[in-house]
Design an enzyme around this catalytic site. Sequence first.
Site, PDB file in Angstrom:
ATOM      1  N   ASN A 144       1.206  -1.283  -0.110  1.00  0.00           N
ATOM      2  CA  ASN A 144       0.073  -0.072   0.417  1.00  0.00           C
ATOM      3  C   ASN A 144       0.992   0.656   0.104  1.00  0.00           C
ATOM      4  O   ASN A 144       1.283   1.504   1.039  1.00  0.00           O
ATOM      5  CB  ASN A 144      -0.952   0.065   1.418  1.00  0.00           C
ATOM      6  CG  ASN A 144      -1.809   1.107   1.003  1.00  0.00           C
ATOM      7  OD1 ASN A 144      -2.146   1.739   0.767  1.00  0.00           O
ATOM      8  ND2 ASN A 144      -2.171   1.706   2.594  1.00  0.00           N
ATOM      9  N   LYS A 190       0.243   3.551  -0.187  1.00  0.00           N
ATOM     10  CA  LYS A 190      -0.462   5.588   0.380  1.00  0.00           C
ATOM     11  C   LYS A 190      -0.100   6.762  -0.882  1.00  0.00           C
ATOM     12  O   LYS A 190      -0.239   6.650  -1.743  1.00  0.00           O
ATOM     13  CB  LYS A 190       0.109   5.720   1.650  1.00  0.00           C
ATOM     14  CG  LYS A 190       0.103   4.139   2.297  1.00  0.00           C
ATOM     15  CD  LYS A 190      -0.284   5.216   4.089  1.00  0.00           C
ATOM     16  CE  LYS A 190       0.153   3.692   4.574  1.00  0.00           C
ATOM     17  NZ  LYS A 190      -0.095   3.676   6.363  1.00  0.00           N
ATOM     18  N   HIS A 225      -9.765   0.723   4.532  1.00  0.00           N
ATOM     19  CA  HIS A 225      -8.420   1.237   5.763  1.00  0.00           C
ATOM     20  C   HIS A 225      -8.951   2.095   6.406  1.00  0.00           C
ATOM     21  O   HIS A 225      -9.680   2.769   6.667  1.00  0.00           O
ATOM     22  CB  HIS A 225      -7.102   2.061   4.418  1.00  0.00           C
ATOM     23  CG  HIS A 225      -5.377   1.863   4.925  1.00  0.00           C
ATOM     24  ND1 HIS A 225      -5.152   2.661   6.295  1.00  0.00           N
ATOM     25  CD2 HIS A 225      -5.017   0.544   4.260  1.00  0.00           C
ATOM     26  CE1 HIS A 225      -4.179   2.497   5.902  1.00  0.00           C
ATOM     27  NE2 HIS A 225      -3.994   1.844   5.515  1.00  0.00           N
ATOM     28  N   GLU A 284      -6.922   4.750   7.930  1.00  0.00           N
ATOM     29  CA  GLU A 284      -6.587   5.927   7.544  1.00  0.00           C
ATOM     30  C   GLU A 284      -8.037   6.626   6.810  1.00  0.00           C
ATOM     31  O   GLU A 284      -8.564   7.131   7.150  1.00  0.00           O
ATOM     32  CB  GLU A 284      -5.838   6.561   6.255  1.00  0.00           C
ATOM     33  CG  GLU A 284      -4.495   5.905   7.023  1.00  0.00           C
ATOM     34  CD  GLU A 284      -2.898   5.408   6.515  1.00  0.00           C
ATOM     35  OE1 GLU A 284      -3.410   5.440   5.434  1.00  0.00           O
ATOM     36  OE2 GLU A 284      -1.925   4.812   7.624  1.00  0.00           O
ATOM     37  N   GLU A 300      -6.161  -5.599  10.175  1.00  0.00           N
ATOM     38  CA  GLU A 300      -4.130  -4.480  10.692  1.00  0.00           C
ATOM     39  C   GLU A 300      -4.845  -3.432  11.247  1.00  0.00           C
ATOM     40  O   GLU A 300      -5.717  -2.805  12.044  1.00  0.00           O
ATOM     41  CB  GLU A 300      -4.539  -3.155   9.581  1.00  0.00           C
ATOM     42  CG  GLU A 300      -3.782  -4.097   8.133  1.00  0.00           C
ATOM     43  CD  GLU A 300      -3.235  -3.140   7.082  1.00  0.00           C
ATOM     44  OE1 GLU A 300      -2.285  -2.915   6.495  1.00  0.00           O
ATOM     45  OE2 GLU A 300      -3.713  -1.749   6.868  1.00  0.00           O
ATOM     46  N   GLY A 335       2.099   1.907  10.788  1.00  0.00           N
ATOM     47  CA  GLY A 335       3.210   3.126  10.843  1.00  0.00           C
ATOM     48  C   GLY A 335       3.707   3.131  12.246  1.00  0.00           C
ATOM     49  O   GLY A 335       4.074   4.293  12.548  1.00  0.00           O
ATOM     50  N   SER A 340       3.144  -2.019  11.082  1.00  0.00           N
ATOM     51  CA  SER A 340       4.384  -2.373  10.438  1.00  0.00           C
ATOM     52  C   SER A 340       5.464  -3.260  10.326  1.00  0.00           C
ATOM     53  O   SER A 340       6.192  -4.065  10.789  1.00  0.00           O
ATOM     54  CB  SER A 340       5.025  -1.970  11.866  1.00  0.00           C
ATOM     55  OG  SER A 340       4.276  -0.436  12.262  1.00  0.00           O
TER      56      SER A 340
HETATM   57  C1  PEP Z   1      -0.728   0.008   5.770  1.00  0.00           C
HETATM   58  O1  PEP Z   1      -1.204   1.453   5.928  1.00  0.00           O
HETATM   59  O2  PEP Z   1      -2.194  -0.547   5.274  1.00  0.00           O
HETATM   60  C2  PEP Z   1      -0.030  -0.650   6.862  1.00  0.00           C
HETATM   61  C3  PEP Z   1      -0.210  -1.424   7.273  1.00  0.00           C
HETATM   62  O3  PEP Z   1       1.168   0.353   7.146  1.00  0.00           O
HETATM   63  P1  PEP Z   1       2.795   0.166   7.882  1.00  0.00           P
HETATM   64  O4  PEP Z   1       3.402  -0.956   7.451  1.00  0.00           O
HETATM   65  O5  PEP Z   1       3.395   1.079   7.421  1.00  0.00           O
HETATM   66  O6  PEP Z   1       1.927  -0.129   8.851  1.00  0.00           O
END
Ligand code: PEP
Length: 250
Positions: free
Chosen positions: A9, A11, A96, A98, A167, A173, A211
């Site tokens: 992803n 973003k 997601h 966000e 997630e 993040g 992460s």
């Molecule tokens: C994501 O944006 O779906 C995500 C898991 O981000 P990160 O790997 O940076 O935690």
Amino acid sequence: MKQLIFAANWKMHLGPDGARAFLTAFLEGHRRLPDREVWFFPSAVALEAVVSLTRGHPDIRVGVQNVYWEPKGAFTGELGIPMAREGGAEASLVGHSERRHIFGETDAETGNKVRALLEHELIPMLCVGEKIDEREAGETLAVVERQLGVLQQHDAAALAKVVIAYEPVWAIGTGKTATPSDASQVHAFIRGWFADRGVAPQDARILYGGSVKPANIQALVSDAEIDGVLVGGASLDPGAWSEIVGTKLD
Ligand code: PEP
């Protein structure tokens, strides 16, 4: 053989030039492995660049990060599913964290997007996960169950097309990762939810995100419940991403 999905992803990073530079570096050393697929979710403006550079790699799929449920019309700023499809997308992220927590996307909107994606034969990758206060209150499974509720109206054949990304919001993040056993418990719950609706356990595809990096990928994907990963930060570095997608299972 377990089939894994490694999904990137990107973003709001990497426009067409950045995407081309990334892929030139990544594809140079990329070798197809029989037990896995690599999915990219670039920005909408980089979709064409990613689709054209990855053509000829049958293990690579490309999707978009967000869609609107109406097919076309006066919806300034939105991305219609038929357009995403025409641009070469095979999938879209939905829900997601966000989108949910910065842009206020509701479960009802998430459900509309899943329904419209299935109607147009694009794969919805539905993201679910609890916030830290919900986890501390012991509400993780209740939150995930509520978020899965948007799939309730679909039959087993449609449900088998949906990919789930678990997630935990507190892990996205932040550098904090759920342990493989924490993630595994939630994945088993989600697999059970699908099984109750007629989807065979081996047909449910449930990824972990939060992460993920080269240092923790092997333990995660070696867990029998984890069918792959959705990766933000570490998917922006071609070296780290190559290490992640090339991970050997335990
Ligand atoms: C994501 O944006 O779906 C995500 C898991 O981000 P990160 O790997 O940076 O935690």
